[in-house]
Structure formats: C-alpha cells, structure tokens
Design a protein around this motif. Structure first.
Motif, PDB file in Angstrom:
ATOM      1  N   GLY A  63       0.837  -1.190   0.000  1.00 41.91           N
ATOM      2  CA  GLY A  63       0.000   0.000   0.000  1.00 41.91           C
ATOM      3  C   GLY A  63       0.867   1.234   0.000  1.00 41.91           C
ATOM      4  N   ARG A  64       0.284   2.324   0.401  1.00 46.96           N
ATOM      5  CA  ARG A  64       0.990   3.599   0.420  1.00 46.96           C
ATOM      6  C   ARG A  64       0.783   4.282   1.765  1.00 46.96           C
ATOM      7  N   ILE A  65       1.697   5.181   2.083  1.00 46.27           N
ATOM      8  CA  ILE A  65       1.540   6.005   3.279  1.00 46.27           C
ATOM      9  C   ILE A  65       1.775   7.455   2.869  1.00 46.27           C
ATOM     10  N   ASP A  66       0.747   8.281   3.018  1.00 49.58           N
ATOM     11  CA  ASP A  66       0.895   9.726   2.839  1.00 49.58           C
ATOM     12  C   ASP A  66       1.292  10.290   4.193  1.00 49.58           C
ATOM     13  N   PHE A  67       2.377  11.053   4.230  1.00 49.71           N
ATOM     14  CA  PHE A  67       2.876  11.590   5.497  1.00 49.71           C
ATOM     15  C   PHE A  67       2.906  13.105   5.411  1.00 49.71           C
ATOM     16  N   MET A  68       2.327  13.738   6.424  1.00 42.94           N
ATOM     17  CA  MET A  68       2.340  15.193   6.509  1.00 42.94           C
ATOM     18  C   MET A  68       2.952  15.592   7.837  1.00 42.94           C
ATOM     19  N   LYS A  69       4.146  16.193   7.772  1.00 38.88           N
ATOM     20  CA  LYS A  69       4.842  16.632   8.977  1.00 38.88           C
ATOM     21  C   LYS A  69       4.355  18.021   9.355  1.00 38.88           C
ATOM     22  N   ASN A  70       4.093  18.176  10.636  1.00 34.90           N
ATOM     23  CA  ASN A  70       3.586  19.432  11.150  1.00 34.90           C
ATOM     24  C   ASN A  70       4.239  19.672  12.498  1.00 34.90           C
ATOM     25  N   ASP A  71       4.521  20.906  12.829  1.00 36.59           N
ATOM     26  CA  ASP A  71       5.145  21.218  14.120  1.00 36.59           C
ATOM     27  C   ASP A  71       4.262  20.814  15.294  1.00 36.59           C
ATOM     28  N   GLU A  72       2.950  20.856  15.117  1.00 33.62           N
ATOM     29  CA  GLU A  72       2.036  20.521  16.202  1.00 33.62           C
ATOM     30  C   GLU A  72       1.682  19.037  16.209  1.00 33.62           C
ATOM     31  N   VAL A  73       1.151  18.535  15.094  1.00 30.61           N
ATOM     32  CA  VAL A  73       0.739  17.130  14.992  1.00 30.61           C
ATOM     33  C   VAL A  73       1.045  16.628  13.594  1.00 30.61           C
ATOM     34  N   SER A  74       1.910  15.620  13.493  1.00 23.05           N
ATOM     35  CA  SER A  74       2.184  15.004  12.192  1.00 23.05           C
ATOM     36  C   SER A  74       1.171  13.895  11.954  1.00 23.05           C
ATOM     37  N   HIS A  75       0.899  13.621  10.685  1.00 20.83           N
ATOM     38  CA  HIS A  75      -0.153  12.671  10.331  1.00 20.83           C
ATOM     39  C   HIS A  75       0.320  11.731   9.227  1.00 20.83           C
ATOM     40  N   ALA A  76      -0.027  10.451   9.363  1.00 18.82           N
ATOM     41  CA  ALA A  76       0.228   9.452   8.328  1.00 18.82           C
ATOM     42  C   ALA A  76      -1.103   8.809   7.958  1.00 18.82           C
ATOM     43  N   HIS A  77      -1.349   8.658   6.670  1.00 16.02           N
ATOM     44  CA  HIS A  77      -2.564   8.002   6.198  1.00 16.02           C
ATOM     45  C   HIS A  77      -2.155   6.795   5.364  1.00 16.02           C
ATOM     46  N   VAL A  78      -2.588   5.600   5.789  1.00 16.92           N
ATOM     47  CA  VAL A  78      -2.220   4.339   5.150  1.00 16.92           C
ATOM     48  C   VAL A  78      -3.376   3.899   4.253  1.00 16.92           C
ATOM     49  N   PHE A  79      -3.076   3.562   2.988  1.00 16.39           N
ATOM     50  CA  PHE A  79      -4.139   3.225   2.044  1.00 16.39           C
ATOM     51  C   PHE A  79      -3.572   2.484   0.837  1.00 16.39           C
ATOM     52  N   GLY A  80      -4.434   2.048  -0.046  1.00 17.59           N
ATOM     53  CA  GLY A  80      -4.030   1.490  -1.327  1.00 17.59           C
ATOM     54  C   GLY A  80      -3.593   0.041  -1.268  1.00 17.59           C
ATOM     55  N   PHE A  81      -2.872  -0.370  -2.310  1.00 23.48           N
ATOM     56  CA  PHE A  81      -2.465  -1.761  -2.438  1.00 23.48           C
ATOM     57  C   PHE A  81      -1.234  -1.854  -3.322  1.00 23.48           C
ATOM     58  N   SER A  82      -0.672  -3.023  -3.385  1.00 18.43           N
ATOM     59  CA  SER A  82       0.446  -3.316  -4.278  1.00 18.43           C
ATOM     60  C   SER A  82      -0.057  -4.260  -5.355  1.00 18.43           C
ATOM     61  N   TYR A  83       0.276  -3.995  -6.607  1.00 17.46           N
ATOM     62  CA  TYR A  83      -0.122  -4.912  -7.673  1.00 17.46           C
ATOM     63  C   TYR A  83       0.512  -6.288  -7.474  1.00 17.46           C
ATOM     64  N   GLY A  84       1.709  -6.338  -6.930  1.00 11.92           N
ATOM     65  CA  GLY A  84       2.405  -7.604  -6.738  1.00 11.92           C
ATOM     66  C   GLY A  84       2.039  -8.338  -5.460  1.00 11.92           C
ATOM     67  N   PHE A  85       1.707  -7.593  -4.398  1.00 17.98           N
ATOM     68  CA  PHE A  85       1.486  -8.211  -3.087  1.00 17.98           C
ATOM     69  C   PHE A  85       0.055  -8.079  -2.578  1.00 17.98           C
ATOM     70  N   GLY A  86      -0.794  -7.345  -3.269  1.00 18.02           N
ATOM     71  CA  GLY A  86      -2.162  -7.145  -2.793  1.00 18.02           C
ATOM     72  C   GLY A  86      -2.219  -6.060  -1.728  1.00 18.02           C
ATOM     73  N   GLU A  87      -3.298  -6.051  -0.986  1.00 16.50           N
ATOM     74  CA  GLU A  87      -3.483  -5.024   0.055  1.00 16.50           C
ATOM     75  C   GLU A  87      -2.954  -5.510   1.393  1.00 16.50           C
ATOM     76  N   GLY A  88      -2.205  -4.650   2.053  1.00 21.92           N
ATOM     77  CA  GLY A  88      -1.706  -4.968   3.382  1.00 21.92           C
ATOM     78  C   GLY A  88      -2.773  -4.720   4.436  1.00 21.92           C
ATOM     79  N   ASP A  89      -2.433  -5.011   5.671  1.00 23.52           N
ATOM     80  CA  ASP A  89      -3.336  -4.774   6.792  1.00 23.52           C
ATOM     81  C   ASP A  89      -3.130  -3.329   7.250  1.00 23.52           C
ATOM     82  N   HIS A  90      -3.881  -2.418   6.633  1.00 28.86           N
ATOM     83  CA  HIS A  90      -3.685  -0.990   6.882  1.00 28.86           C
ATOM     84  C   HIS A  90      -3.995  -0.598   8.324  1.00 28.86           C
ATOM     85  N   GLU A  91      -4.969  -1.248   8.920  1.00 34.48           N
ATOM     86  CA  GLU A  91      -5.291  -0.946  10.317  1.00 34.48           C
ATOM     87  C   GLU A  91      -4.107  -1.296  11.223  1.00 34.48           C
TER      88      GLU A  91
END
Length: 79
Positions: free
Chosen positions: A28-56
């Motif tokens: 899958g993918r991880i979108d990462f947004m760094k912030n001085d107060e609170v940084s955030h990562a959003h896990v989503f998507g899949f890999s064509y070769g490996f399928g979807e990971g356990d995003h939770e």
C-alpha cells in the motif's frame, strides 16, 4: 520511486542472512504530513504484486512507535 518488490527484496535478504524467515503480507501507500504541532500518516491502497496490506495494523504500529497520528482506508478502490 522503487516498486514494493524492489524495496522488499533487499530487506528480505538482510533478514534471511540473520536467520529470520520473512514474507511480504501485502502493500500500500503512506501519505505523510509533517507538522510542528501534529504530524499525520494516512495508510491506504495496495500493491499490484502483493495485494493489500493490513492498513489498520500498520496505522496502529505507526502510532505505537511514534508520536504521529495515523489513519487508514481499507476500502476498495484504485489509488
């Protein structure tokens, strides 16, 4: 950037050389947004070769070992 298989193969070889057994459980993918107060990562998507990971699980690991707020999306859809 490199595809999942390229990134995974280097790590898998390193782990095997240390005597571990390892396998890729999905991707899958991880979108990462760094912030001085609170940084955030959003896990989503899949890999064509490996399928979807356990995003939770990945989001929980990110929150357990960092001070990053993590969310996930496991809905079907092409990212």
């Amino acid at each position: 950037g490199p595809y999942h298989a390229n990134v995974a193969e280097t790590l898998l070889q390193q782990l095997r050389s240390l005597g571990y057994t390892a396998a890729v459980m999905g991707g899958g993918r991880i979108d990462f947004m760094k912030n001085d107060e609170v940084s955030h990562a959003h896990v989503f998507g899949f890999s064509y070769g490996f399928g979807e990971g356990d995003h939770e699980k990945v989001a929980a690991i990110i929150e357990q070992y960092t001070d990053v707020v993590a969310t996930f999306d496991s809905s079907d859809g092409l990212y």
